[in-house]
Design an enzyme around this catalytic site. Structure first.
Site, PDB file in Angstrom:
ATOM      1  CE1 TYR A  15      36.424  -9.703 -14.963  1.00  0.00           C
ATOM      2  CE2 TYR A  15      34.645 -11.112 -15.741  1.00  0.00           C
ATOM      3  CZ  TYR A  15      35.193 -10.320 -14.763  1.00  0.00           C
ATOM      4  OH  TYR A  15      34.521 -10.147 -13.583  1.00  0.00           O
ATOM      5  CE  LYS A  36      46.580   1.327  -8.091  1.00  0.00           C
ATOM      6  NZ  LYS A  36      46.232   2.057  -6.845  1.00  0.00           N
ATOM      7  CG  ASP A  83      43.517   3.487  -4.951  1.00  0.00           C
ATOM      8  OD1 ASP A  83      43.275   4.203  -5.951  1.00  0.00           O
ATOM      9  OD2 ASP A  83      44.607   3.509  -4.348  1.00  0.00           O
ATOM     10  CG  ASP A 131      33.052  -8.197 -11.459  1.00  0.00           C
ATOM     11  OD1 ASP A 131      31.819  -8.400 -11.520  1.00  0.00           O
ATOM     12  OD2 ASP A 131      33.830  -8.904 -10.791  1.00  0.00           O
ATOM     13  CG  ASP A 160      28.893  -6.896  -6.991  1.00  0.00           C
ATOM     14  OD1 ASP A 160      28.324  -6.876  -8.106  1.00  0.00           O
ATOM     15  OD2 ASP A 160      29.046  -7.933  -6.318  1.00  0.00           O
TER      16      ASP A 160
HETATM   17  C1  IPM Z   1      28.813  -9.912 -13.212  1.00  0.00           C
HETATM   18  C2  IPM Z   1      29.222 -11.245 -12.658  1.00  0.00           C
HETATM   19  C3  IPM Z   1      29.980 -11.991 -13.750  1.00  0.00           C
HETATM   20  C4  IPM Z   1      31.224 -11.187 -14.070  1.00  0.00           C
HETATM   21  C5  IPM Z   1      30.319 -13.447 -13.384  1.00  0.00           C
HETATM   22  C6  IPM Z   1      29.076 -14.228 -13.027  1.00  0.00           C
HETATM   23  C7  IPM Z   1      31.066 -14.130 -14.473  1.00  0.00           C
HETATM   24  O1  IPM Z   1      29.959 -11.070 -11.493  1.00  0.00           O
HETATM   25  O2  IPM Z   1      28.077  -9.883 -14.220  1.00  0.00           O
HETATM   26  O3  IPM Z   1      29.204  -8.894 -12.642  1.00  0.00           O
HETATM   27  O4  IPM Z   1      32.238 -11.265 -13.368  1.00  0.00           O
HETATM   28  O5  IPM Z   1      31.190 -10.451 -15.060  1.00  0.00           O
HETATM   29 MG    MG Z   2      30.042  -9.044 -10.786  1.00  0.00          MG
END
Ligand code: IPM
Ligand code: MG
Length: 367
Positions: free
Chosen positions: A140, A191, A224, A248, A252
């Site tokens: 990042y 990884k 993975d 990240d 999710d």
């Molecule tokens: C998160 C989001 C952020 C990230 C974006 C909005 C920049 O996806 O907080 O997970 O990638 O960190």
């Molecule tokens: Mg995210």
């Protein structure tokens, strides 16, 4: 005095943050806990008012406060802005400038909502994992980065995955400390079969475990495989520690295991402060949900439990955080649901009514 910066941001952010303001008021009246509250602009709202998604004043206030309660940023009207003006830059800038290197993302399945997952109920019932994501390093922020035009006119995009041993050790330490108060199991995700930076990651995490946390169990897993295992048998995990990018993606995935994105809080923590807590920014995992903004139907629970994390990690107010968590569970057990978690036979309520009910739950618990 506990200094708190509130940044509602865009979309449903202000609506769900309003419900937290009512809890702040409740804490003052019923628990004698006072905050010095400062309000600020961030994201698209800040861009409209000042031309920047992270105005200097907001950053200065954030640096001055012990904790930041963050709503959400973004919306379709800002999607075509230049990279540096996008609402998301407000969030990334705060993370970096405040040194919030540790992102804690719990994924917990509430008993009352076990049927909300897309996975079979028996696979997720009682699920309780925390992802500890490194937040200020890795690809990042790594240099070099950018898009360059080569002599022949071809273009090349570059980002760099880079981690130093100090960065790896400080995030691993957060995960180990957390695991101590839980099941004592840490999975480090990398990884290392392909990336040198991951090879270093694996060595450093293992070395820290061996010297400082021999009583904890540490397992290493390739990313993975981790993605596959999270869907196959999520309850094998307790604490997961990983890089910015892998965190990240996996967070999710983990959030969806619970079936209720509108329920999940997060904490982004920096170094310890003088008060014994950590400087932190607390935000729901869900975004600004522009499609339902202004309708009064958003689920305020993720924002409210983010505030509970704020009480816990920045101010050591564990008892009050427990009260809030219990009030949420009581309300859910009583059958109230906002639209996002609505099921047949339950009572559909608005953002405000959900807020009312949680306050009533608090009154009962504190009585
Ligand atoms: C998160 C989001 C952020 C990230 C974006 C909005 C920049 O996806 O907080 O997970 O990638 O960190
Ligand atoms: Mg995210």
């Amino acid at each position: 005095m506990r200094r708190l910066l509130i940044l509602p941001g865009d979309g449903i952010g202000p609506e769900v943050v309003d419900q937290v303001l009512r809890i702040i008021d409740w804490l003052r009246r019923r628990r004698n806990i006072e905050f010095d509250v400062v309000n600020g602009l961030v994201g698209g709202a800040a861009f409209e008012a000042t031309g920047s998604p992270l105005p200097d004043e907001t950053l200065a206030d954030a640096l001055d406060c012990d904790a930041v309660l963050f709503g959400a940023v973004g919306g379709p009207q800002w999607e075509n802005l230049d990279f540096s003006s996008r609402p998301e830059r407000g969030l990334l800038g705060l993370r970096k400038e405040l040194g919030l290197f540790a992102n804690l993302r719990p994924a917990r399945v509430y008993d009352a909502l076990a049927d909300a997952s897309t996975l079979r109920g028996d696979l997720v019932a009682g699920l309780d994992i925390v992802i500890v994501r490194e937040l200020t390093g890795g690809i990042y922020f790594g240099e070099p980065r950018g898009v360059e035009t080569l002599p022949e006119g071809d273009r090349r995009g570059i980002n760099t995955e880079v981690y130093s041993s100090d960065e790896i050790r400080r995030i691993a330490r957060v995960a180990f400390e957390l695991a101590r108060g839980r099941r004592g199991l840490v999975h480090s995700i990398d990884k290392a079969n392909v990336l040198e930076s991951s090879e270093l990651w694996r060595q450093e995490v293992q070395a820290l475990r061996d010297t400082d946390y021999p009583e904890l169990e540490l397992k290493h897993m390739y990313v993975d495989n981790a993605a596959m295992q999270l869907v196959r048998e999520p309850k094998q995990f307790d604490v997961i520690v990983t890089t910015n990018m892998f965190g990240d993606i996996l967070s999710d995935l983990a959030a969806m295991l619970t079936g209720s994105l509108g329920m999940l809080p997060s904490a982004s923590l920096g170094e310890a402060t003088g008060m014994g807590g950590r400087r932190g920014l607390y935000e729901p995992v869900h975004g600004s949900a522009p499609d339902i903004a202004g309708c009064g139907i958003a689920n305020p629970i993720a924002q409210i439990s983010s505030f509970a994390m704020l009480l816990r990690y920045s101010f050591q107010l564990d008892e009050d955080a427990d009260l809030i968590d219990s009030a949420i569970q009581t309300v859910l057990a009583g059958g109230l649901r906002t639209a996002d978690i609505m099921r047949a036979g339950k009572a559909k309520v608005s953002t405000t009514v959900m807020g009312d009910s949680i306050l009533r739950g608090l009154d009962n618990l504190a009585a």
